[in-house]
Design an enzyme around this catalytic site. Sequence first.
Site, PDB file in Angstrom:
ATOM      1  N   LYS A  52       0.820  -1.199   0.000  1.00  7.15           N
ATOM      2  CA  LYS A  52       0.000   0.000   0.000  1.00  7.15           C
ATOM      3  C   LYS A  52       0.856   1.252   0.000  1.00  7.15           C
ATOM      4  CE  LYS A  52      -3.319  -2.330   2.984  1.00  7.15           C
ATOM      5  NZ  LYS A  52      -3.769  -2.472   4.362  1.00  7.15           N
ATOM      6  N   GLY A  53       2.129   1.097   0.364  1.00 10.32           N
ATOM      7  CA  GLY A  53       2.987   2.252   0.590  1.00 10.32           C
ATOM      8  C   GLY A  53       3.114   3.202  -0.591  1.00 10.32           C
ATOM      9  N   ASP A 109       7.475   2.899  -2.878  1.00  6.37           N
ATOM     10  CA  ASP A 109       7.721   4.041  -1.992  1.00  6.37           C
ATOM     11  C   ASP A 109       9.148   4.011  -1.461  1.00  6.37           C
ATOM     12  OD1 ASP A 109       7.014   1.737  -0.642  1.00  6.37           O
ATOM     13  OD2 ASP A 109       6.131   2.779   1.049  1.00  6.37           O
ATOM     14  N   ASP A 112      14.411  -0.843   0.776  1.00 10.40           N
ATOM     15  CA  ASP A 112      15.096  -0.963   2.060  1.00 10.40           C
ATOM     16  C   ASP A 112      16.127  -2.098   1.911  1.00 10.40           C
ATOM     17  OD1 ASP A 112      15.607  -0.885   4.766  1.00 10.40           O
ATOM     18  OD2 ASP A 112      13.539  -1.037   5.399  1.00 10.40           O
ATOM     19  N   PHE A 161      13.723   5.527  10.656  1.00 10.16           N
ATOM     20  CA  PHE A 161      12.400   4.929  10.451  1.00 10.16           C
ATOM     21  C   PHE A 161      11.479   6.046   9.971  1.00 10.16           C
ATOM     22  CE2 PHE A 161       8.330   3.116  10.928  1.00 10.16           C
ATOM     23  CZ  PHE A 161       8.523   1.767  10.722  1.00 10.16           C
ATOM     24  N   VAL A 162      11.107   5.990   8.700  1.00  8.87           N
ATOM     25  CA  VAL A 162      10.323   7.089   8.125  1.00  8.87           C
ATOM     26  C   VAL A 162       8.868   6.676   7.893  1.00  8.87           C
ATOM     27  CG1 VAL A 162      12.181   8.424   7.086  1.00  8.87           C
ATOM     28  CG2 VAL A 162      11.259   6.469   5.840  1.00  8.87           C
ATOM     29  N   ARG A 174       0.026   6.962   7.032  1.00  5.87           N
ATOM     30  CA  ARG A 174       0.145   6.991   5.571  1.00  5.87           C
ATOM     31  C   ARG A 174      -0.394   8.297   4.974  1.00  5.87           C
ATOM     32  NH1 ARG A 174       1.431   1.645   3.912  1.00  5.87           N
ATOM     33  NH2 ARG A 174       0.340   0.017   5.032  1.00  5.87           N
TER      34      ARG A 174
HETATM   35  C1  PRP Z   1       7.453  -1.742   2.327  1.00  2.82           C
HETATM   36  C2  PRP Z   1       7.667  -0.895   1.088  1.00  2.82           C
HETATM   37  C3  PRP Z   1       8.316  -1.837   0.135  1.00  2.82           C
HETATM   38  C4  PRP Z   1       9.118  -2.764   1.046  1.00  2.82           C
HETATM   39  C5  PRP Z   1      10.544  -2.348   1.031  1.00  2.82           C
HETATM   40  O1  PRP Z   1       6.273  -2.443   2.187  1.00  2.82           O
HETATM   41  O2  PRP Z   1       6.456  -0.400   0.588  1.00  2.82           O
HETATM   42  O3  PRP Z   1       7.378  -2.594  -0.599  1.00  2.82           O
HETATM   43  O4  PRP Z   1       8.578  -2.604   2.366  1.00  2.82           O
HETATM   44  O5  PRP Z   1      11.297  -3.138   1.904  1.00  2.82           O
HETATM   45  P1  PRP Z   1      12.433  -4.129   1.437  1.00  2.82           P
HETATM   46  O6  PRP Z   1      13.285  -3.429   0.427  1.00  2.82           O
HETATM   47  O7  PRP Z   1      13.182  -4.408   2.712  1.00  2.82           O
HETATM   48  O8  PRP Z   1      11.805  -5.371   0.897  1.00  2.82           O
HETATM   49  P2  PRP Z   1       5.506  -3.137   3.404  1.00  2.82           P
HETATM   50  O9  PRP Z   1       5.792  -4.613   3.398  1.00  2.82           O
HETATM   51  O10 PRP Z   1       5.801  -2.411   4.684  1.00  2.82           O
HETATM   52  O11 PRP Z   1       3.982  -2.988   2.987  1.00  2.82           O
HETATM   53  P3  PRP Z   1       3.130  -1.653   2.719  1.00  2.82           P
HETATM   54  O12 PRP Z   1       3.657  -1.041   1.434  1.00  2.82           O
HETATM   55  O13 PRP Z   1       1.726  -2.161   2.558  1.00  2.82           O
HETATM   56  O14 PRP Z   1       3.296  -0.734   3.903  1.00  2.82           O
END
Ligand code: PRP
Length: 189
Positions: A52-53, A109, A112, A161-162, A174
């Site tokens: 969803k990010g 978004d 990481d 942590f953003v 969000r």
């Molecule tokens: C977050 C972000 C990326 C992923 C990045 O998603 O949106 O998809 O983590 O992390 P990585 O590079 O360590 O894999 P999340 O799983 O938190 O879900 P969300 O987008 O629904 O918040």
Amino acid sequence: MGSPMTEAANKPKEIAEILLDEPTLQSRIAELGAEITRDYQGEELIVLCVLKGSIMFTVDLVKHLGLRVAIDFISISSYGAATKSTGVVKMVKDIEEDIKGKHVLVVEDIVDTGLTLDYLKRSLSMREPASLKICSLLSKPARRKVDMEIDYLGFTIDDHFVVGYGLDYQSFYRNIPYIGILDTSLLDE
Ligand code: PRP
């Protein structure tokens, strides 16, 4: 559009600092949109929003694309602790478009560890798109576990942590229109 002063005045106390304010985000997104428009001139593009990010970023980015654009959504879930990526991912919602022979731009978004995109790239490549590129608003290279080439990148950030502008902590924050640093000392209160 809210000024940084308004944003600061409404800032929740657990947001320690505004890292990227709304004008900064929007002006960089306009630049990315112009660059993508130039690169895909004359082509159709499937913009793939990773839920969803990426919702906020996708919505704002596509307004700057002067191309024929189809928007689709994919949802990936990683298991594990709330603030840690374990690398174990599963597809929760697949895309609806047939991407074979199409140009696909995956919109994230944040990159990481890179594990989510590594999985997505491998899984989408098997469907034989004409091209597959990555656009991410943020990158946190300090946390990277796998090499990940980001074709279009908004900002490189330090290991904070953003939250905000689509990024959550336990599903909240969000809707904040800027990227802020969450005060982790307040997380368990
Ligand atoms: C977050 C972000 C990326 C992923 C990045 O998603 O949106 O998809 O983590 O992390 P990585 O590079 O360590 O894999 P999340 O799983 O938190 O879900 P969300 O987008 O629904 O918040």
